[in-house]
Scaffold this active site. Structure first.
Site, PDB file in Angstrom:
ATOM      1  N   THR A 185       0.869  -1.183   0.000  1.00  0.00           N
ATOM      2  CA  THR A 185       0.000   0.000   0.000  1.00  0.00           C
ATOM      3  C   THR A 185       0.900   1.225   0.000  1.00  0.00           C
ATOM      4  OG1 THR A 185      -0.016   0.258   2.382  1.00  0.00           O
ATOM      5  CG2 THR A 185      -1.726  -1.109   1.451  1.00  0.00           C
ATOM      6  N   GLU A 330      -5.797  -3.492   2.063  1.00  0.00           N
ATOM      7  CA  GLU A 330      -5.798  -4.404   3.218  1.00  0.00           C
ATOM      8  C   GLU A 330      -7.041  -5.289   3.265  1.00  0.00           C
ATOM      9  OE1 GLU A 330      -4.977  -1.281   3.192  1.00  0.00           O
ATOM     10  OE2 GLU A 330      -3.423  -0.771   4.646  1.00  0.00           O
ATOM     11  N   LYS A 439     -11.386  20.274  10.271  1.00  0.00           N
ATOM     12  CA  LYS A 439     -11.888  20.515  11.622  1.00  0.00           C
ATOM     13  C   LYS A 439     -12.118  22.001  11.816  1.00  0.00           C
ATOM     14  CE  LYS A 439      -9.442  16.418  12.860  1.00  0.00           C
ATOM     15  NZ  LYS A 439      -8.500  16.205  11.771  1.00  0.00           N
ATOM     16  N   TRP A 444     -16.752  18.823  12.239  1.00  0.00           N
ATOM     17  CA  TRP A 444     -16.043  18.286  11.076  1.00  0.00           C
ATOM     18  C   TRP A 444     -16.770  18.632   9.783  1.00  0.00           C
ATOM     19  CZ3 TRP A 444     -14.294  12.580  12.414  1.00  0.00           C
ATOM     20  CH2 TRP A 444     -13.349  12.652  13.457  1.00  0.00           C
TER      21      TRP A 444
HETATM   22  P1  AMP Z   1      -6.074   1.782  -1.383  1.00  0.00           P
HETATM   23  O1  AMP Z   1      -5.661   0.788  -0.384  1.00  0.00           O
HETATM   24  O2  AMP Z   1      -4.925   2.469  -2.046  1.00  0.00           O
HETATM   25  O3  AMP Z   1      -7.043   1.251  -2.375  1.00  0.00           O
HETATM   26  O4  AMP Z   1      -6.819   2.951  -0.603  1.00  0.00           O
HETATM   27  C1  AMP Z   1      -7.912   2.704   0.236  1.00  0.00           C
HETATM   28  C2  AMP Z   1      -8.600   3.981   0.598  1.00  0.00           C
HETATM   29  O5  AMP Z   1      -9.174   4.595  -0.556  1.00  0.00           O
HETATM   30  C3  AMP Z   1      -9.751   3.818   1.531  1.00  0.00           C
HETATM   31  O6  AMP Z   1      -9.355   3.659   2.858  1.00  0.00           O
HETATM   32  C4  AMP Z   1     -10.537   5.093   1.279  1.00  0.00           C
HETATM   33  O7  AMP Z   1      -9.986   6.185   1.991  1.00  0.00           O
HETATM   34  C5  AMP Z   1     -10.320   5.327  -0.183  1.00  0.00           C
HETATM   35  N1  AMP Z   1     -11.484   4.844  -0.947  1.00  0.00           N
HETATM   36  C6  AMP Z   1     -11.619   3.684  -1.601  1.00  0.00           C
HETATM   37  N2  AMP Z   1     -12.823   3.605  -2.195  1.00  0.00           N
HETATM   38  C7  AMP Z   1     -13.473   4.750  -1.901  1.00  0.00           C
HETATM   39  C8  AMP Z   1     -14.767   5.267  -2.198  1.00  0.00           C
HETATM   40  N3  AMP Z   1     -15.633   4.610  -2.969  1.00  0.00           N
HETATM   41  N4  AMP Z   1     -15.086   6.468  -1.682  1.00  0.00           N
HETATM   42  C9  AMP Z   1     -14.226   7.165  -0.916  1.00  0.00           C
HETATM   43  N5  AMP Z   1     -13.001   6.731  -0.612  1.00  0.00           N
HETATM   44  C10 AMP Z   1     -12.624   5.541  -1.092  1.00  0.00           C
END
Ligand code: AMP
Length: 542
Positions: A185, A330, A439, A444
């Protein structure tokens, strides 16, 4: 007393065995890196992945070894995955959009022994090859006719390498909890961390996503993962596609609007999935050319919040059903899908789009809750927001080599780092990343909501909102806009457009216009870099 059922470990190669047996003639159609379209059946893919496994074992690859792939979505990449995992080795997807230093870091951290790479990436890897000494051999995913002269160690054209084997090989047998895949990640702080998928977690996660309430895949579908295999397991499609017997279309390296359109139409794709930026490109192309979408039925959008304007355009102008999904590396990665439950089936127009803005509900095998900072569970009322925590058989319990230490709380929940609400029907909506939420005066403000709203303005190509320090309110929102080509939006028209659609105190204190917004390797807006760019910025009235 134990049940008296057979022991049939959930192993990834059983998926391609099944596809070859039950859907042997169904095709995987790819745009090759060399240029032409290429077709191959599941039966042949299975044969060739067995050769990959056999040939890798001849190269000395054993159970638990890491084998990297740096490649676009094509049939060859798919074969490599099945071949590597079928040997009990671990496919490590390297995201080419990472910075050079990050790629060096993760290949060394994983101690990859072999690297499969597309032609596209040969120059980039030649530059760093001396700094990734664990890699013993580079296999270029092409044939000898296309293999360029290269300084890469023991470089060979994949087709030649594969031809040295007859495919007379039996899949290895091992425990279903054996590691199968590794994906790092791109955390915003510290080094990337490795998420290690098991055979069992990948198989269960693929099964979770086939039903109608998720991807809804069946042999009649033509499914195109635009989301790359190197982006969180291609949202399972490399497994759920063959498992369901769908025809697969692999778009290769060209992901611009015109190329995605061309392949959607010529291959009659019915289901596809990618992050919002890909669909921004497609929709812009459709608007410029006035072309229709003739075959596409469902598009899955996730990775970042799907803007409302995007959902409305797909549905109203092109008759394509948009399904919002959320997840993270994850979580293998899918955690929720916004299928409309029958009790909400009456919703129409704006009320339906309000629902579709939500990231959806957790399917079986994902447990979800929201909690406050003390860890108390919060109500599912659609208003109270808290930290989103998850559990499940395809959710990480720790990172590779224990990086980052303990990542579950004492009750076994994984904190996603997202802030969300959950409504009475179980639909979760992301308010923000915990670190991006603004904030203001002890309350928020959701940057995602503001970005979404601004994106509805006809002159806006992209929008980002960050919190900027404010002497009285702690932080206030700054709206950052990339205008559409040839458009000239101004601050007043943007704020007037937003007026009345959100609480007054959520209104951005200022709007700035920029030519571009930085993105991460997985297509998300890079808020950290934006905050850095605007660290000297002060609100006019502050
Ligand atoms: P990654 O592991 O790089 O895919 O990133 C995961 C993160 O992407 C999540 O914890 C969210 O913060 C963001 N994320 C994934 N899907 C969405 C979604 N549909 N809407 C908003 N945030 C998202």
């Amino acid at each position: 007393m134990l049940g008296l059922m057979q022991d049939w470990p959930l192993l990834i190669h059983r998926i391609i065995d099944h596809a070859a047996k039950q859907h042997g003639q169904r095709q995987v159609i790819s745009r090759s890196i060399e240029g032409p379209m290429h077709s191959i059946s599941y039966g042949e893919i299975r044969q060739r992945s067995m050769k990959v496994a056999q040939r890798l074992s001849r190269d000395g690859i054993r159970l638990g070894d890491r084998v990297a792939t740096l490649a676009w979505n094509t049939w060859r990449h798919l074969e490599c995955w099945y071949g590597i995992a079928g040997l009990g080795a671990i496919y490590h997807t390297v995201n080419p959009r990472l910075f050079e230093e990050q790629i060096i870091y993760i290949v060394n951290h994983a101690e990859d022994r072999i690297l499969f790479l597309d032609l596209t990436f040969v120059p980039m890897i030649e530059k760093i090859a001396a700094r990734i000494p664990t890699v013993e051999r580079f296999i270029v995913l092409t044939d000898s006719a296309h293999l360029p002269a290269t300084s890469l160690k023991n470089a060979v054209a994949y087709e030649d390498w594969l031809a040295e084997c007859d495919g007379d090989f039996r899949w290895a047998n091992f425990d279903e909890n054996t590691a199968a895949g590794l994906c790092y990640t791109s955390g915003t702080t510290g080094n990337p961390k490795g998420v290690v998928y098991s055979h069992r977690s990948n198989v269960l996660h693929a099964m979770m996503l086939i039903p109608k309430e998720a991807f809804g895949l069946s042999p009649g579908d033509v499914v195109m993962p635009v989301v790359p295999l190197f982006h969180a397991n291609s949202w399972s499609l490399a497994f759920s596609g063959p498992m369901s017997g769908s025809t697969m279309v692999m778009p290769g390296a060209k992901l611009d609007g015109a190329s995605v359109y061309d392949i959607l139409e010529t291959q009659k794709v019915s289901v596809t999935a990618a992050v919002p930026t890909v669909w921004l490109g497609l929709l812009a192309y459709l608007e410029q050319t006035g072309k229709p979408l003739s075959h596409l039925k469902r598009v899955f959008i996730g990775g970042s919040a799907c803007p409302r304007a995007m959902t409305e355009k797909f549905e109203r102008n092109y008759g394509v059903n948009v399904i919002h999904a959320w997840g993270m590396t994850e979580m293998s990665p899918v955690g929720s899908v916004c299928f409309v439950k029958p009790e909400l089936g009456e919703l129409r127009d704006d009320a339906l789009y309000d629902l579709k803005m939500k990231q959806g509900y957790a399917p079986f095998m994902v447990e979800m809750k929201i909690a406050n900072d003390k860890g108390d569970e919060l109500p599912w009322d659609g208003k109270t927001f808290g930290r989103l925590k998850v559990k499940g058989p395809a959710v990480a319990k720790s990172y590779f080599r224990g990086e980052g230490g303990q990542i579950l709380d004492e009750d076994g929940w994984f904190d996603t780092g997202d802030v969300a609400t959950i409504d009475a029907y179980g639909y979760m909506q992301i308010t923000d990343r915990a670190k991006d939420v603004i904030k203001s005066g002890g309350e928020w403000i959701s940057s995602i909501d503001l970005e979404n709203l601004a994106l509805g303005h006809p002159d806006v190509a992209e929008a980002a909102v960050i919190g900027v320090a404010h002497p009285k309110w702690d932080e206030r929102p700054l709206l950052i806009i990339v205008p559409k080509p040839n458009a000239n939006p101004d601050k007043d028209s943007l704020l007037a457009f937003m007026q009345g659609k959100i609480a007054k105190w959520w209104m951005p204190d200022d709007v700035v216009f920029v030519p571009d917004i930085p993105h991460t390797a997985t297509g998300k807006i890079q808020k950290m870099e934006l905050r850095e760019r605007f660290k000297e910025y002060r609100f006019p009235a502050a």
